[in-house]
Scaffold this active site. Structure first.
Site, PDB file in Angstrom:
ATOM      1  CD  GLU A  63      -3.148   0.757   2.045  1.00  0.00           C
ATOM      2  OE1 GLU A  63      -4.008   0.043   1.481  1.00  0.00           O
ATOM      3  OE2 GLU A  63      -3.243   1.145   3.222  1.00  0.00           O
ATOM      4  CE  LYS A 125      -7.564  -0.596   1.363  1.00  0.00           C
ATOM      5  NZ  LYS A 125      -6.541  -0.155   2.231  1.00  0.00           N
ATOM      6  CG  ASN A 195      -9.569  -3.531   7.915  1.00  0.00           C
ATOM      7  OD1 ASN A 195      -8.460  -3.670   8.448  1.00  0.00           O
ATOM      8  ND2 ASN A 195     -10.035  -2.358   7.540  1.00  0.00           N
TER       9      ASN A 195
HETATM   10  O1  LIG Z   1      -1.342   0.251   7.363  1.00  0.00           O
HETATM   11  P1  LIG Z   1      -1.793  -1.144   7.692  1.00  0.00           P
HETATM   12  O2  LIG Z   1      -2.137  -1.338   9.125  1.00  0.00           O
HETATM   13  O3  LIG Z   1      -0.803  -2.172   7.170  1.00  0.00           O
HETATM   14  O4  LIG Z   1      -3.162  -1.396   6.875  1.00  0.00           O
HETATM   15  C1  LIG Z   1      -3.219  -1.396   5.458  1.00  0.00           C
HETATM   16  C2  LIG Z   1      -4.692  -1.472   4.978  1.00  0.00           C
HETATM   17  O5  LIG Z   1      -5.216  -2.681   5.400  1.00  0.00           O
HETATM   18  C3  LIG Z   1      -5.514  -0.319   5.531  1.00  0.00           C
HETATM   19  O6  LIG Z   1      -4.979   0.882   5.034  1.00  0.00           O
HETATM   20  C4  LIG Z   1      -6.987  -0.413   5.168  1.00  0.00           C
HETATM   21  C5  LIG Z   1      -7.730  -1.532   5.109  1.00  0.00           C
HETATM   22  N1  LIG Z   1      -8.996  -1.269   4.758  1.00  0.00           N
HETATM   23  C6  LIG Z   1      -9.110   0.062   4.575  1.00  0.00           C
HETATM   24  C7  LIG Z   1     -10.219   0.815   4.176  1.00  0.00           C
HETATM   25  C8  LIG Z   1     -10.048   2.152   4.028  1.00  0.00           C
HETATM   26  C9  LIG Z   1      -8.828   2.761   4.279  1.00  0.00           C
HETATM   27  C10 LIG Z   1      -7.726   2.014   4.676  1.00  0.00           C
HETATM   28  C11 LIG Z   1      -7.860   0.661   4.817  1.00  0.00           C
END
Ligand SMILES: O=P(O)(O)OC[C@@H](O)[C@@H](O)c1c[nH]c2ccccc12
Length: 266
Positions: A63, A125, A195
């Site tokens: 990401e 995203k 998630n």
């Molecule tokens: O930064 P992390 O803890 O590795 O998470 C990434 C991703 O899963 C997270 O950004 C995310 C998962 N689902 C989302 C929905 C909207 C915004 C962001 C997200």
């Protein structure tokens, strides 16, 4: 809990406003024309994941995220194209680009730039709640969209899912609990994102993935999302036969995100 204005609720409320603002600037008809004119074939997002899994490798959706409402600014030196190249070199299967402006400091331009720079499939995203955003996703070059069950009525979820597929995109459907999972499983999906972060409270627990695994049919690919930080986290997931990962923060905080990816997963 749904009565208190959780962060997810605030984000989605703002999102509906943003969509109206954008529609006033650029109609859905113009977006459709742009899609035609771009004449771009979506890259296989699911296919790229399957290909890694077929080699017994972890499939990492890496990401690109500058900031988040729970952590504030995560990465100061933020150059999406440089990060994309680094992720590619580090062995990412796919990329995830935050496009939400108000809460994640993301941008559609980041996604467009990244997709021009590397040949990996890219997921948009964002908090998708309207057809407009699905057309917009394809118009900016997205190969896949995220649909979050927690912010959609089942009919709307199904409608947006079908629209994305009609436009040639893949879909990652995201759930956080058993009820959302059941809703997701009503759709002919291949990818289920779990998630580990509760979007109402921001609490993160990897048990979210472990607890939901048992009720997911074998033909689905489970993508564990959020809170993956250590080699032990990855080993625990792989020990439960979860081999697809969506990782942001722990890579974004590294000087060289792709190098960190390779260290964590290889
Ligand atoms: O930064 P992390 O803890 O590795 O998470 C990434 C991703 O899963 C997270 O950004 C995310 C998962 N689902 C989302 C929905 C909207 C915004 C962001 C997200």
């Amino acid at each position: 809990m749904m009565n208190t204005p959780t962060i997810l609720k605030k984000i989605v409320e703002r999102k509906f406003q943003e969509i109206e603002e954008r529609k006033a600037l650029l109609s859905i008809e113009v977006l459709k024309d742009q899609i035609q004119a771009n004449n771009d074939t979506p890259r296989g997002f699911i296919q790229a994941i399957e290909s890694k899994l077929g080699q017994n490798s972890a499939a990492v959706i890496a990401e690109i995220k500058k900031a988040s409402p729970s952590k504030g600014v995560i990465r100061e030196n933020f150059n999406p194209q440089e990060i994309a190249l680094s992720y590619k070199k580090g062995g990412a299967a796919c990329l995830s680009v935050l496009t939400d402006v108000d809460y994640f400091q993301g941008s559609d331009a980041y996604l467009q730039d990244v997709r021009k720079t590397v040949d990996l499939p890219v997921i948009r995203k964002d908090f998708i709640v309207d057809d407009y955003q699905v057309f917009e996703a394809r118009a900016i070059g997205a190969d896949c969209i995220l649909l979050i069950v927690a912010c959609l009525e089942p009919e709307r979820l199904s409608h947006l899912y079908n629209l994305a597929v009609e436009l040639g995109m893949d879909v990652l459907v995201e759930v956080h609990d058993a009820a959302e999972l059941q809703t997701a499983l009503e759709l002919p999906i291949r990818l289920v994102g779990i998630n580990n972060r509760n979007l109402h409270t921001f609490e993160v627990s990897l048990d979210t993935t472990f607890d939901l695994l048992g009720t997911i049919p074998d033909d689905k690919i489970v993508v564990t999302e959020s809170g993956i930080h250590t080699i032990d986290d990855i080993a625990a997931m792989r020990g439960h036969n979860v081999n697809a990962f969506l990782v942001g923060e722990s890579l974004m905080r590294a000087d060289d995100p792709g190098e960190r990816l390779a260290e964590m997963f290889l």
